[in-house]
Structure formats: structure tokens, C-alpha cells
Design an enzyme around this catalytic site. Structure first.
Site, PDB file in Angstrom:
ATOM      1  N   ASP A 120       0.846  -1.186   0.000  1.00  0.00           N
ATOM      2  CA  ASP A 120       0.000   0.000   0.000  1.00  0.00           C
ATOM      3  C   ASP A 120       0.893   1.251   0.000  1.00  0.00           C
ATOM      4  OD1 ASP A 120      -3.068   0.646   0.354  1.00  0.00           O
ATOM      5  OD2 ASP A 120      -2.021   2.035   1.679  1.00  0.00           O
TER       6      ASP A 120
ATOM      7  N   HIS B 282      -5.189  -7.628   0.371  1.00  0.00           N
ATOM      8  CA  HIS B 282      -4.316  -6.456   0.343  1.00  0.00           C
ATOM      9  C   HIS B 282      -3.452  -6.345   1.598  1.00  0.00           C
ATOM     10  CE1 HIS B 282      -3.170  -2.620  -1.336  1.00  0.00           C
ATOM     11  NE2 HIS B 282      -3.525  -1.976  -0.241  1.00  0.00           N
TER      12      HIS B 282
ATOM     13  N   TYR C  32      -2.742  10.539   0.947  1.00  0.00           N
ATOM     14  CA  TYR C  32      -3.489  10.786  -0.280  1.00  0.00           C
ATOM     15  C   TYR C  32      -3.491  12.226  -0.773  1.00  0.00           C
ATOM     16  CZ  TYR C  32      -5.142   6.082   0.497  1.00  0.00           C
ATOM     17  OH  TYR C  32      -5.191   4.735   0.679  1.00  0.00           O
TER      18      TYR C  32
END
Length: 381
Positions: free
Chosen positions: A177, A359, A310
Site C-alpha cells: 500500500d 491487500h 493521499y
């Protein structure tokens, strides 16, 4: 330059406040169908909140976390929290493990024993690692952040400085990630120190429209992953838009509502664990799930983690030149990495596709991840 021991010791007043908030929870009225098509179902969330309020024991989890040696240091004006466990094996290779969002350093705790003491877990002493697990800036006990500019390249440089402070001049890096964006940056800033990069996750997602010839050249596996990328962009991209453009607005809601924080995280845990139809607490364990949520809640880092993960200019999809450092990638069943695109900005020497796992590899398939890490680093030690 100082490194100080760190012990988690949450004031009881914070836990009492959380308990009061959970007892006063106001759940939203269920939407038609009350299923995952519109987000976290109200009935499901009610069950999690009931367990959190009545059965979950933070003090027990806190003690378990404190069994791992933790430290803090300041780099570039930011407090950096990390776990550091040295192997007893004299030839152990240092290894930095970097988590992502909505994860935390606790993702890797089940890997510490097999990595630092492989003999005790049926492995070879030649595969031993000294393990360093930092909390990303803005996450957990490395948060919040007070300055901008915390993209992957900056964090990679901070990790290189951290390893230097620990006295390591030769080491490996691993991450998924956000950690899969940071780890290659450590190799770019310190290629003479990083012997190998190991990544899991969505490595090599194309950010351009594919022409007919390019589409025709894809394998069936690549075509399926491309299809799922398109589905993700249509059905799930909203959280990136919100965290990338309005992290403060989101943070205001999550900092005031533990159930809101729980719902925001569990939505992604359910979508990204494998298989998606299985409740995430059945995949990773309900106490581990809630402890991850607790780290965001207790440290008030929902806004800063979204901001770092982000809202930075380099945090989503930017390409960089390959570092030249040997890089291995393992893609579990949920993820959508495509090698031909990963090779544009990584020096790929090993690529493994797996038909299970999601994930959160370290939580879902720790043994498989450890095996792949060991096999790769044998070639670069």
C-alpha cells in the site's frame, strides 16, 4: 539525533471518554437492503460496536504491543515512532517494514518472530533479519504532522536517515500500500545501502488508456486485473477523492465519532481482505481489527494519515526512474499489479502471483509473505 524508548500508556481518561461515546452511539437508520452496496451495513456495524463497547480489552492489547521494543526519534521536525527488534543471529540483515492506510505498525507484529528467529519457526539461521517497523509520519504515534511535503520520496529519505541513526549501512526494505510507494524511494535515495526491495500490493497499475494492440497483448490474468482496476475506479475511488482533497473535513467527523472512525476503516478492510464476502474480523481477527482502529482514534490521526497518504502531490500514481536496486513483487489474489507496467519504474527481478490472500498480506497470509521475503533476500544478501 537521539533515540528514546517508547511505551504505549493511554491515559484512563481517554478510555473512559471512548466508553461513554460508545454507550451513546447513534447509528444511522439502515438504507434499503442494509447491505454492502451502499457502505457498511447498520446491522453489521451495530454488532462490531457492541463487541467494542462490551468485550474488547484495550489494556490487554496495549500490554501485548508493549512486549515489542518501541522507540521514538525526531527527523525533519517530525516525531517518528518505530519498533526495533534485533536478531540474535550475527549475520542477520536489517529489514524495514512499512505499512499503509488504513493500517499501522501492528500489521507486521506476527512477522517479527519468524523474521528475527527463523530457526524457532522451522527456518534457517541464514534467513534472519533485524526488524525495523516505523509508523508512517501522520499515522499513530508518528502523528499528527505539522508541515506539508510528506510524499513518498520525503518519507523514503527519512527512513534512510532512521536506518543510519540505528547504525545500519546495508539493509532491505519491504512494504505494501503506501509502504509500497515509500520502500522504492528508500532505494532511490540510498541505493548504496539498500540491497533489495520487496513489495506487495497493486504494483504496476496503468494510468493511461490502453490501445487495441496493447489490450490484445494482455494475458488472461492481466486482463482480469485491468477489469478489476476499472471496477475499482468506478465503485471505490470515492474515498481517495475525499481523503485527497478534504482530509480536514473528514478528520473533523472521524475525530469526534469512534463509530465513524470504525466504519471508515472497516469499509476498506472488508473490501480489500480476501475473500471480500468474508467479514474482515473473520480474516484478521476482531481484536486486531479494533486495535488498528484504536490507534487512529487514540492518536487523533485520521486527518493527518489521510493527508499524508493521499493529499500529497506525489502520493498517487506518479512515476519515477527505476532505482537499479533488485526488486521483488508478490501479488495476492485481491490485488491487481501488472508486471509490464511495474517495470517502468522498478527494477523487477522476481514476480510472484498468488491465488489467495488480500491487500493486507502480513495480516492475512503471514507465512506466505515471510517465505517470499526469505527467498528473495537470499539472492541479494
Amino acid at each position: 539525533m537521539s533515540i528514546e524508548p517508547f511505551t504505549i500508556d493511554i491515559p484512563q481518561a481517554q478510555l473512559d471518554d471512548l466508553s461513554e461515546r460508545l454507550h451513546r452511539t447513534r447509528l444511522t437508520a439502515p438504507l434499503p437492503g442494509d447491505d454492502w452496496s451502499t457502505g457498511v451495513p447498520t446491522a453489521y456495524l451495530d454488532e462490531l460496536v457492541t463487541y467494542w463497547r462490551d468485550s474488547y480489552d484495550w489494556r490487554a492489547q496495549e500490554a501485548a504491543l508493549n512486549a515489542f521494543p518501541q522507540f521514538v526519534t525526531e527527523i525533519d521536525g517530525q516525531r517518528i515512532h518505530f519498533v526495533h527488534v534485533r536478531s540474535a543471529e550475527p549475520d542477520a540483515l536489517p529489514l524495514v517494514l512499512t505499512h499503509g492506510w488504513p493500517g499501522s505498525f501492528i500489521e507486521f507484529l506476527d512477522l517479527v518472530g519468524p523474521l528475527t528467529d527463523p530457526v524457532a519457526y522451522g527456518g534457517s539461521a541464514a534467513d534472519a533479519f533485524h526488524v525495523v517497523i516505523p509508523s508512517l509520519p501522520g499515522f499513530g504515534f508518528s502523528g499528527p504532522v505539522h508541515q506539508s511535503g510528506w510524499g513518498p520520496a520525503h518519507i523514503g529519505a527519512v527512513w534512510a536517515e532512521l536506518m543510519s541513526r540505528l547504525g545500519y549501512d546495508r539493509y532491505g526494505v519491504q512494504g505494501g500500500d503506501v509502504g509500497a510507494a515509500v520502500s522504492p524511494e528508500v532505494a532511490r535515495v540510498a541505493p548504496e545501502a539498500v540491497v533489495g526491495v520487496h513489495l506487495n500490493g497493486n504494483i504496476g497499475m496503468p494510468f493511461h488508456e490502453l490501445g487495441a494492440d496493447e489490450l490484445a497483448s494482455l494475458t488472461d490474468l492481466e486482463r482480469d486485473r485491468l477489469r478489476r482496476i476499472g471496477q475499482f475506479m468506478q465503485d471505490e475511488f470515492g474515498y481517495i477523492s475525499i481523503q485527497g482533497t478534504r482530509p480536514a473535513t473528514l478528520g473533523a467527523a472521524l475525530a469526534d465519532s469512534p463509530v465513524g472512525q470504525l466504519a471508515w476503516i472497516v469499509d476498506k478492510l472488508r473490501a480489500w481482505t480476501y475473500p471480500a464476502q468474508t467479514p474482515p474480523e473473520d480474516v484478521i481477527g476482531i481484536d486486531r481489527l479494533l486495535t488498528d482502529v484504536m490507534l487512529y482514534w487514540l492518536t487523533d490521526t485520521s486527518a493527518s494519515s489521510a493527508y499524508v497518504g493521499y493529499a500529497q502531490d506525489t502520493a498517487w500514481g506518479e512515476k519515477a526512474p527505476p532505482s537499479g536496486v533488485p526488486t521483488a513483487v508478490i501479488v495476492f489474489a485481491h490485488d491487481v499489479g501488472i508486471r509490464r507496467y511495474a517495470e517502468q519504474d522498478h527494477t523487477i527481478v522476481r514476480w510472484t502471483d498468488v491465488d489467495r490472500g488480500g491487500h493486507f498480506a502480513a495480516l492475512e497470509e503471514p507465512e506466505l509473505l515471510v517465505d517470499d521475503v526469505r527467498e528473495f533476500f537470499r539472492t541479494v544478501r
